[in-house]
Design an enzyme around this catalytic site. Structure first.
Site, PDB file in Angstrom:
ATOM      1  N   VAL A  36       0.804  -1.240   0.000  1.00  0.00           N
ATOM      2  CA  VAL A  36       0.000   0.000   0.000  1.00  0.00           C
ATOM      3  C   VAL A  36       0.831   1.280   0.000  1.00  0.00           C
ATOM      4  O   VAL A  36       0.270   2.371  -0.083  1.00  0.00           O
ATOM      5  CB  VAL A  36      -1.001   0.066   1.183  1.00  0.00           C
ATOM      6  CG1 VAL A  36      -2.086  -0.955   1.029  1.00  0.00           C
ATOM      7  CG2 VAL A  36      -0.292  -0.051   2.519  1.00  0.00           C
ATOM      8  N   TYR A  80       7.365   3.496  14.861  1.00  0.00           N
ATOM      9  CA  TYR A  80       5.976   3.017  14.863  1.00  0.00           C
ATOM     10  C   TYR A  80       5.045   4.111  15.396  1.00  0.00           C
ATOM     11  O   TYR A  80       4.045   4.459  14.765  1.00  0.00           O
ATOM     12  CB  TYR A  80       5.862   1.749  15.710  1.00  0.00           C
ATOM     13  CG  TYR A  80       4.470   1.169  15.718  1.00  0.00           C
ATOM     14  CD1 TYR A  80       3.895   0.692  14.540  1.00  0.00           C
ATOM     15  CD2 TYR A  80       3.716   1.105  16.887  1.00  0.00           C
ATOM     16  CE1 TYR A  80       2.605   0.176  14.530  1.00  0.00           C
ATOM     17  CE2 TYR A  80       2.434   0.579  16.886  1.00  0.00           C
ATOM     18  CZ  TYR A  80       1.886   0.121  15.707  1.00  0.00           C
ATOM     19  OH  TYR A  80       0.618  -0.401  15.704  1.00  0.00           O
ATOM     20  N   TYR A 134      -7.560  14.979   5.859  1.00  0.00           N
ATOM     21  CA  TYR A 134      -8.447  14.568   4.751  1.00  0.00           C
ATOM     22  C   TYR A 134      -9.914  14.760   5.130  1.00  0.00           C
ATOM     23  O   TYR A 134     -10.744  15.097   4.296  1.00  0.00           O
ATOM     24  CB  TYR A 134      -8.177  13.109   4.350  1.00  0.00           C
ATOM     25  CG  TYR A 134      -7.188  12.992   3.215  1.00  0.00           C
ATOM     26  CD1 TYR A 134      -5.842  13.317   3.399  1.00  0.00           C
ATOM     27  CD2 TYR A 134      -7.594  12.590   1.941  1.00  0.00           C
ATOM     28  CE1 TYR A 134      -4.937  13.232   2.361  1.00  0.00           C
ATOM     29  CE2 TYR A 134      -6.687  12.510   0.891  1.00  0.00           C
ATOM     30  CZ  TYR A 134      -5.362  12.825   1.106  1.00  0.00           C
ATOM     31  OH  TYR A 134      -4.464  12.747   0.073  1.00  0.00           O
TER      32      TYR A 134
END
Ligand code: UDP
Length: 316
Positions: A57, A145, A159
C-alpha cells in the site's frame, strides 16, 4: 457494502474479513504478505464475496469498481517487526495512509484508520483517554511506529477537514488471539508458545510493566461498531483489566498447566527502549457511543489462543 481491508492477511485484518463476510459484505483483502500470511485467509479462498490482492500500500493503489469503505490496517505493529523494518514501518504509516485516503476520497468511501495506544507513548496520564496527547520519544527506536501512527492520524484528520472524507480512527490497545504469529515477538504469543513448548517465559526486566489484553473477537466487534457509527474523532478500544507482565506470565502458566519457569531477562537490544511502564485504556467513550464493552475474560481468550498455538506448533 464493498469493503477494502489493507493488511487483510494479518492478525486483526483477517478476523475483520471473516466478520464483514459474515455480515453479508463483499471484502477485498490487500496485503504485501511481508508479515501477514495467506494461511490466515486460506479458508476464504473460493468464497464468492472475497478477493485477495497482493499489493504494497505504499505504492499507488488502482482498484476497479466502487467501494463503500476502506479499512486501513496494513502496519508492522510488533516491536520485533518495526525494529527490523523501521523505514518500511514509517512508509506504511505515512505513504500507505496517504494512498488509502486518496483511494477512499476517489471512491467516496468511508475510511477507518487502525491507530494505536502507542500514540500515547510512555503515558503520563493513566488510564489513557482520547483527549491525552501522549508522551512519545520521536527519535527512539520505537518512534518509527509511534510517529508513523501519529502522522497517520494527522493525515486522516486533514483529509476529513480539507477534503471532506468520512473518516474514523480507532486506537487499538494490546489485542491477542488466534492468527498472531508464533514468532511475532509480542508478549501473548511469546509466553503462550514458550509455555506450550516447556521453555522459560521471558519476562523482560522485573515484569512490573502493565497492559490490558483484549481478545480479538471483542476488538473486531468494537471496530465494526465504530465503522457504522457517526464518531469522527479517535476512539480507544481495548480491555481495561490491567495486569503486570509478571502476573500475565503466571496466568499463562496456570492455564496451560505448563512446567515452564519464569526467567527474568534484560534485553540488551532495543526491544524495551521506551517501553511504556503502564498502559490501560479509558473506554468511557466507546461504552457511551458504541455501547461496547469487552466481554471475553482473559482466561477464556487465552485458552482459545493456546488451542490455536497447540495446533500451529504441532503439539495438539
Ligand atoms: N514482554 C516481555 N517478554 C516478552 C515479550 C514482551 O516481558 O517475551 C513485555 C514488553 O517489554 C512489554 C509487554 O510485555 O512491557 C508487552 O509487550 P508487547 O510487545 O506484547 O506489546 P507492547 O504493549 O509493548 O506494544
Amino acid at each position: 457494502m464493498r469493503v477494502l481491508i489493507t493488511g487483510g492477511a494479518g492478525f486483526i485484518g483477517s478476523h475483520l474479513c471473516d466478520r464483514l463476510l459474515k455480515d453479508g459484505h463483499e471484502v477485498i483483502a490487500m496485503d504485501n504478505l511481508r508479515t501477514g500470511t495467506v494461511d490466515n485467509i486460506a479458508h476464504l479462498s473460493g468464497h464468492n464475496r472475497f478477493h485477495f490482492i497482493k499489493h504494497d500500500v505504499t505504492n499507488y493503489i488502482f482498484l476497479e469498481g466502487h467501494l463503500d469503505a476502506v479499512l486501513h490496517l496494513a502496519s508492522l505493529p510488533s516491536p520485533v517487526d518495526y525494529l527490523n523494518l523501521p523505514i518500511q514501518t514509517l512508509k506504511v504509516g505515512a505513504l500507505g495512509t496517504h494512498k488509502t485516503l486518496g483511494l477512499a476520497m476517489d471512491k467516496g468511501a468511508r475510511f477507518l484508520l487502525a491507530s494505536t495506544s502507542e500514540v500515547y507513548g510512555d503515558p503520563l496520564e493513566h488510564p489513557q483517554s482520547e483527549t491525552y496527547w501522549g508522551n512519545v520519544n520521536p527519535i527512539g527506536p520505537r518512534g518509527v511506529y509511534d510517529e508513523s501512527k501519529r502522522f497517520a492520524e494527522a493525515l486522516t484528520m486533514a483529509y476529513q477537514r480539507y477534503h471532506g472524507v468520512d473518516t474514523r480512527i480507532v486506537r487499538i490497545f494490546n489485542t491477542y488471539g488466534p492468527r498472531m504469529r508464533a514468532d511475532d515477538g509480542r508478549v501473548a504469543p511469546n509466553f503462550i508458545c514458550q509455555a506450550l513448548r516447556g521453555d522459560p517465559l521471558t519476562v523482560y526486566d522485573d515484569g512490573s510493566r502493565t497492559r490490558g489484553f483484549c481478545y480479538i473477537d471483542d476488538m473486531v466487534e468494537g471496530m465494526v461498531r465504530l465503522l457504522h457509527s457517526d464518531e469522527r474523532l479517535p476512539v480507544n478500544l481495548g480491555n481495561p483489566s490491567e495486569v503486570s507482565v509478571l502476573e500475565f506470565a503466571q496466568i499463562v502458566l496456570r492455564l496451560t498447566r505448563s512446567p515452564s519457569e519464569i526467567q527474568f531477562v534484560r534485553p540488551t537490544d532495543a526491544r524495551t527502549a521506551d517501553d511504556p511502564k503502564v498502559r490501560c485504556p479509558d473506554i468511557t467513550k466507546a461504552k457511551r457511543l458504541l455501547d461496547w464493552n469487552p466481554c471475553v475474560p482473559l482466561e477464556e481468550g487465552l485458552r482459545r489462543t493456546a488451542d490455536y498455538f497447540r495446533i500451529k506448533l504441532g503439539l495438539a
